[in-house]
Design an enzyme around this catalytic site. Sequence first.
Site, PDB file in Angstrom:
ATOM      1  N   GLY A  24       0.813  -1.216   0.000  1.00  0.00           N
ATOM      2  CA  GLY A  24       0.000   0.000   0.000  1.00  0.00           C
ATOM      3  C   GLY A  24       0.839   1.255   0.000  1.00  0.00           C
ATOM      4  N   GLY A  40      -0.804   7.865   1.102  1.00  0.00           N
ATOM      5  CA  GLY A  40      -0.926   7.952   2.549  1.00  0.00           C
ATOM      6  C   GLY A  40       0.343   7.675   3.317  1.00  0.00           C
ATOM      7  N   ILE A  41       0.196   6.967   4.420  1.00  0.00           N
ATOM      8  CA  ILE A  41       1.307   6.680   5.322  1.00  0.00           C
ATOM      9  C   ILE A  41       2.384   5.862   4.632  1.00  0.00           C
ATOM     10  CG2 ILE A  41       1.923   5.419   7.436  1.00  0.00           C
ATOM     11  CD1 ILE A  41      -0.943   6.141   8.419  1.00  0.00           C
ATOM     12  N   GLY A  42       1.958   4.884   3.830  1.00  0.00           N
ATOM     13  CA  GLY A  42       2.928   4.045   3.138  1.00  0.00           C
ATOM     14  C   GLY A  42       3.801   4.845   2.198  1.00  0.00           C
ATOM     15  N   SER A  64      -3.867  -0.104  14.458  1.00  0.00           N
ATOM     16  CA  SER A  64      -4.690   1.082  14.702  1.00  0.00           C
ATOM     17  C   SER A  64      -5.048   1.139  16.177  1.00  0.00           C
ATOM     18  CB  SER A  64      -5.973   1.024  13.865  1.00  0.00           C
ATOM     19  OG  SER A  64      -6.940   1.937  14.332  1.00  0.00           O
ATOM     20  N   TYR A 101     -13.217  -4.193  11.306  1.00  0.00           N
ATOM     21  CA  TYR A 101     -11.921  -3.516  11.143  1.00  0.00           C
ATOM     22  C   TYR A 101     -11.102  -3.609  12.430  1.00  0.00           C
ATOM     23  CZ  TYR A 101      -8.545   0.212  10.218  1.00  0.00           C
ATOM     24  OH  TYR A 101      -7.384   0.926  10.042  1.00  0.00           O
TER      25      TYR A 101
END
Length: 291
Positions: free
Chosen positions: A17, A21-23, A134, A160
């Site tokens: 990913g 974003g974060i990746g 998370s 999730y």
Amino acid sequence: MTMRIPDQTGRTAIITGGSSGIGKAAAIALAAKGARVIIAVRDQTRGRVAAAEIGARAESRPLDLASLASIREFAGALDGPIDYLINNAGFMTATRRLTADGFEGQFGVNHLGHFALTNLLVGRITGRVVTVTSHNYRNAHLDFDDLQWERRPYRPFGAYGQTKLANMLFTRELQRRLIKAGSSVRATAAEPGWAATGFTMTTGRRILDRTLVLGTRLLAQSAEGGARPTLLATVGEVPGGSLSSPSLLGMRGPAALGKVSGEALDDNIARRLWDVSERLTGTGFPLPAGV
């Protein structure tokens, strides 16, 4: 953020990913310090665009974590040692969907996909296996009688949270097995806190979903801020089995070691989840003396 990362010349990082974003933020930071970065994503158009933006040290390769066949193909095409595997990709859906192998989508991608990928690669990993979790793992519970939400009413946020708890338990059991195998590789976890990454949280409740969107716009830190815990877990002086998180209430700010709590500390649950995951994916820990 980048200036605190040691020189990474000659090292290779795989980031699932990693096209957004974060990746992507983590990929940019590692590449800036000399690392070769492999962005593992399903959408190769986005992956190639991201790799071009990062620069010559980045490349995009196809990986669909919702398909065990794709995961095996990706792992089989890699050559040479891997310094860092960053299990970053995440998936959330408002309705129950199935992966190509018939797994509930969130559990299949967020946990089982990364579980299989790690086991297929861990024999070639020399540094860290970092799994992004998370804050939601703290309120989650694994229902082994219905892990795939086949009988319960489907709750997207509950599903999730279960996958994020699975990420924590996976990290704990992986670290135990690495130690038993005499490996110097460390398994670590990272939670980004509240970050604006383009990842859409879906609770199944329209008003609450809109509130989350508004809150993200007003309060969330940037993707670069959300990547700090990932980078600390990847190259920082942190112990195996640890959790890196934002220092301000676990939501934002500089990265630091966080406190693991709840079911994520239960070794029996971690081992049970590992056994179930092995049966479902057909993959297992390959290093000797690792069981």
